[in-house]
Design a protein around this motif. Structure first.
Motif, mmCIF file in Angstrom:
data_model
loop_
_atom_site.group_PDB
_atom_site.id
_atom_site.type_symbol
_atom_site.label_atom_id
_atom_site.label_comp_id
_atom_site.label_asym_id
_atom_site.label_seq_id
_atom_site.Cartn_x
_atom_site.Cartn_y
_atom_site.Cartn_z
ATOM 1 N N MET A 32 0.845 -1.186 0.000
ATOM 2 C CA MET A 32 0.000 0.000 0.000
ATOM 3 C C MET A 32 0.886 1.243 0.000
ATOM 4 S SD MET A 32 -2.899 1.183 2.765
ATOM 5 C CE MET A 32 -3.938 -0.213 2.414
ATOM 6 N N ALA A 33 0.542 2.199 -0.864
ATOM 7 C CA ALA A 33 1.334 3.412 -0.970
ATOM 8 C C ALA A 33 0.673 4.609 -0.299
ATOM 9 C CB ALA A 33 1.596 3.741 -2.434
ATOM 10 N N ALA A 34 -0.665 4.546 -0.074
ATOM 11 C CA ALA A 34 -1.376 5.668 0.525
ATOM 12 C C ALA A 34 -2.707 5.164 1.055
ATOM 13 C CB ALA A 34 -1.600 6.780 -0.498
ATOM 14 N N THR A 35 -3.349 5.976 1.887
ATOM 15 C CA THR A 35 -4.666 5.613 2.395
ATOM 16 C C THR A 35 -5.668 5.587 1.250
ATOM 17 O OG1 THR A 35 -4.150 6.741 4.464
ATOM 18 C CG2 THR A 35 -6.474 6.244 4.022
ATOM 19 N N PRO A 36 -6.429 4.486 1.084
ATOM 20 C CA PRO A 36 -7.423 4.453 0.010
ATOM 21 C C PRO A 36 -8.456 5.559 0.179
ATOM 22 C CG PRO A 36 -7.068 2.262 0.941
ATOM 23 C CD PRO A 36 -6.363 3.236 1.840
ATOM 24 N N GLY A 37 -8.852 6.155 -0.920
ATOM 25 C CA GLY A 37 -9.866 7.195 -0.880
ATOM 26 C C GLY A 37 -11.262 6.625 -0.735
ATOM 27 N N PHE A 38 -12.231 7.522 -0.510
ATOM 28 C CA PHE A 38 -13.622 7.100 -0.329
ATOM 29 C C PHE A 38 -14.142 6.380 -1.564
ATOM 30 C CE2 PHE A 38 -18.251 8.036 -0.341
ATOM 31 C CZ PHE A 38 -18.595 7.366 0.835
ATOM 32 N N ASP A 39 -13.646 6.747 -2.745
ATOM 33 C CA ASP A 39 -14.125 6.155 -3.989
ATOM 34 C C ASP A 39 -13.309 4.934 -4.413
ATOM 35 O OD1 ASP A 39 -16.167 8.010 -4.376
ATOM 36 O OD2 ASP A 39 -14.813 9.455 -5.314
ATOM 37 N N ALA A 40 -12.424 4.436 -3.556
ATOM 38 C CA ALA A 40 -11.634 3.268 -3.929
ATOM 39 C C ALA A 40 -12.517 2.056 -4.174
ATOM 40 C CB ALA A 40 -10.611 2.961 -2.838
ATOM 41 N N ASP A 41 -13.610 1.953 -3.428
ATOM 42 C CA ASP A 41 -14.599 0.897 -3.658
ATOM 43 C C ASP A 41 -15.831 1.538 -4.289
ATOM 44 O OD1 ASP A 41 -16.335 -1.229 -3.650
ATOM 45 O OD2 ASP A 41 -16.746 -1.130 -1.503
ATOM 46 N N PRO A 42 -16.091 1.268 -5.577
ATOM 47 C CA PRO A 42 -17.217 1.942 -6.239
ATOM 48 C C PRO A 42 -18.574 1.568 -5.656
ATOM 49 C CG PRO A 42 -16.300 0.214 -7.640
ATOM 50 C CD PRO A 42 -15.363 0.369 -6.491
ATOM 51 N N CYS A 43 -18.630 0.483 -4.872
ATOM 52 C CA CYS A 43 -19.899 0.103 -4.250
ATOM 53 C C CYS A 43 -20.072 0.719 -2.859
ATOM 54 C CB CYS A 43 -20.005 -1.422 -4.151
ATOM 55 S SG CYS A 43 -20.045 -2.260 -5.741
ATOM 56 N N TYR A 44 -19.027 1.387 -2.355
ATOM 57 C CA TYR A 44 -19.079 2.071 -1.060
ATOM 58 C C TYR A 44 -19.529 1.129 0.065
ATOM 59 C CZ TYR A 44 -18.825 6.030 -4.222
ATOM 60 O OH TYR A 44 -18.427 6.889 -5.207
ATOM 61 N N ARG A 45 -18.928 -0.048 0.110
ATOM 62 C CA ARG A 45 -19.306 -1.027 1.127
ATOM 63 C C ARG A 45 -18.689 -0.675 2.478
ATOM 64 N NH1 ARG A 45 -18.132 -5.792 -3.135
ATOM 65 N NH2 ARG A 45 -16.609 -4.181 -3.691
ATOM 66 N N TRP A 46 -19.514 -0.785 3.511
ATOM 67 C CA TRP A 46 -19.054 -0.421 4.845
ATOM 68 C C TRP A 46 -17.913 -1.315 5.310
ATOM 69 C CZ3 TRP A 46 -18.084 2.901 8.248
ATOM 70 C CH2 TRP A 46 -17.828 2.551 9.578
ATOM 71 N N ALA A 47 -17.932 -2.597 4.954
ATOM 72 C CA ALA A 47 -16.860 -3.489 5.390
ATOM 73 C C ALA A 47 -15.508 -3.001 4.891
ATOM 74 C CB ALA A 47 -17.121 -4.917 4.902
ATOM 75 N N HIS A 48 -15.439 -2.581 3.625
ATOM 76 C CA HIS A 48 -14.180 -2.075 3.081
ATOM 77 C C HIS A 48 -13.764 -0.779 3.777
ATOM 78 C CE1 HIS A 48 -14.394 -4.389 -0.981
ATOM 79 N NE2 HIS A 48 -14.883 -5.086 0.009
ATOM 80 N N LEU A 49 -14.719 0.122 3.970
ATOM 81 C CA LEU A 49 -14.390 1.400 4.597
ATOM 82 C C LEU A 49 -13.948 1.215 6.044
ATOM 83 C CD1 LEU A 49 -17.338 3.536 3.186
ATOM 84 C CD2 LEU A 49 -14.936 3.709 2.538
ATOM 85 N N SER A 50 -14.612 0.308 6.756
ATOM 86 C CA SER A 50 -14.259 0.095 8.157
ATOM 87 C C SER A 50 -12.854 -0.496 8.275
ATOM 88 C CB SER A 50 -15.285 -0.813 8.835
ATOM 89 O OG SER A 50 -15.276 -2.109 8.262
ATOM 90 N N ARG A 51 -12.471 -1.362 7.352
ATOM 91 C CA ARG A 51 -11.120 -1.915 7.390
ATOM 92 C C ARG A 51 -10.077 -0.846 7.080
ATOM 93 N NH1 ARG A 51 -12.824 -7.275 3.946
ATOM 94 N NH2 ARG A 51 -13.926 -8.343 5.639
ATOM 95 N N THR A 52 -10.411 0.054 6.159
ATOM 96 C CA THR A 52 -9.490 1.152 5.875
ATOM 97 C C THR A 52 -9.268 2.002 7.123
ATOM 98 O OG1 THR A 52 -10.105 1.235 3.545
ATOM 99 C CG2 THR A 52 -9.169 3.231 4.490
ATOM 100 N N LEU A 53 -10.363 2.290 7.839
ATOM 101 C CA LEU A 53 -10.260 3.107 9.052
ATOM 102 C C LEU A 53 -9.482 2.377 10.145
ATOM 103 C CD1 LEU A 53 -13.905 4.496 9.166
ATOM 104 C CD2 LEU A 53 -11.840 5.797 8.645
ATOM 105 N N ALA A 54 -9.686 1.068 10.275
ATOM 106 C CA ALA A 54 -9.093 0.328 11.388
ATOM 107 C C ALA A 54 -7.661 -0.105 11.118
ATOM 108 C CB ALA A 54 -9.954 -0.900 11.699
ATOM 109 N N TRP A 55 -7.348 -0.380 9.871
ATOM 110 C CA TRP A 55 -6.071 -1.037 9.587
ATOM 111 C C TRP A 55 -5.012 -0.119 8.972
ATOM 112 C CZ3 TRP A 55 -8.194 -6.050 6.826
ATOM 113 C CH2 TRP A 55 -8.890 -6.824 7.779
ATOM 114 N N THR A 56 -5.386 1.024 8.443
ATOM 115 C CA THR A 56 -4.403 1.860 7.772
ATOM 116 C C THR A 56 -3.335 2.338 8.753
ATOM 117 O OG1 THR A 56 -5.984 2.619 6.119
ATOM 118 C CG2 THR A 56 -4.037 3.980 6.462
#
Length: 277
Positions: free
Chosen positions: A1-25
């Motif tokens: 990983m080179a940077a924190t994924p943006g909000f649009d990294a997942d085009p479906c805006y799934r909460w599971a993906h966003l929550s992992r970004t918040l918790a694991w970055t």
């Protein structure tokens, strides 16, 4: 990983993906190398090995499981070889979601979830079957300082009275021996999937990427090669080109078949010289 994924990294805006970004970055690991070593996940039947070989990042992965998993693909015994930033023998991922993709024609009308889009054999003209009874039973798994072995019984995914056993022997010098054993099979076709065009010569096929290559060696008197180019549409709606190498058995495969793969660095291309005077 080179940077924190943006909000649009997942085009479906799934909460599971966003929550992992918040918790694991963790910015401290940006641009760091992956840790080397072998991971065996027995509940899933996944074997993953990551390492650097002669300065090249190389990954081997293979899977067992069953063919009724969530978002299932018919891919028991499928494997990937990644080197130098590319999947040279690939897992294609999901195709474009269209009407019927999750219906009864999922494995016949759509390429990506079908066995025809995975590096697995077709036996007596039949691809792998779908459903919970099609399983890859783990017969043996072992890892030591030289590499890893994984042996699978795939028989329940193929026609009755046919036995299919697949064994991977992955060595830490980035070589793989794939051994398939068939019982009761009259005809076999081995499939190998990539987004890189294979170059075929008698007894060999080579997939060459930007910085690494994979070479396959097989018995030329036992297998006839054919390369399919499949122009299709990927999950995000973009054009996708898939190359499928098919090795058709020339004789009844009553014994085991060995396929040897080697990952190599590509020769460094010299920088372009000055234009001619």
């Amino acid at each position: 990983m080179a940077a924190t994924p943006g909000f649009d990294a997942d085009p479906c805006y799934r909460w599971a993906h966003l929550s992992r970004t918040l918790a694991w970055t963790d910015a401290a690991i940006f641009d760091s190398t992956h840790p080397e070593g072998t991971s065996w996940l027995p509940d899933l039947g996944w074997l993953v090995d990551r390492r650097r070989v002669n300065g090249t990042h190389v990954v081997f992965a293979a899977k067992a499981g069953h063919n009724a998993e969530p978002h299932n693909h018919n891919d028991l015994g499928h494997f990937i070889l990644y080197a130098g930033g590319e999947q040279l023998l690939a897992d294609l991922g999901a195709g474009e979601y269209r009407a019927g993709y999750f219906g009864p024609e999922r494995y016949t009308a759509f390429l990506y979830p079908s066995a025809q889009a995975h590096s697995v054999p077709t036996v007596n003209g039949a691809p792998q079957a779908e459903g919970p009874t099609a399983t890859a039973a783990v017969l043996h798994q072992h890892t030591d300082t030289s590499g890893s072995q994984l042996s699978l019984d795939l028989s329940t995914a193929y026609p009755p009275a046919v036995g299919v056993r697949r064994t991977f022997h992955w060595r830490n010098n980035a070589t793989l021996t794939l051994t398939d054993a068939f019982g009761g099979a009259d005809e076999v076709e081995e499939l190998f999937i990539s987004r890189v065009t294979p170059v075929c010569r008698p007894g060999t096929a080579t997939w060459t990427g930007r910085s690494a290559a994979v070479s396959l060696h097989y018995a030329p008197d036992a297998w006839h090669p054919t390369v399919d180019r499949l122009d299709t549409i990927a999950h995000g709606g973009e054009p996708d080109t898939v190359f499928r190498l098919r090795l058709r058995s020339l004789h009844s495969p009553t014994t085991s078949a060995d396929f040897r793969f080697a990952v190599n660095q590509c020769p460094q291309r010299p920088p372009p010289g000055p234009p001619p005077a």
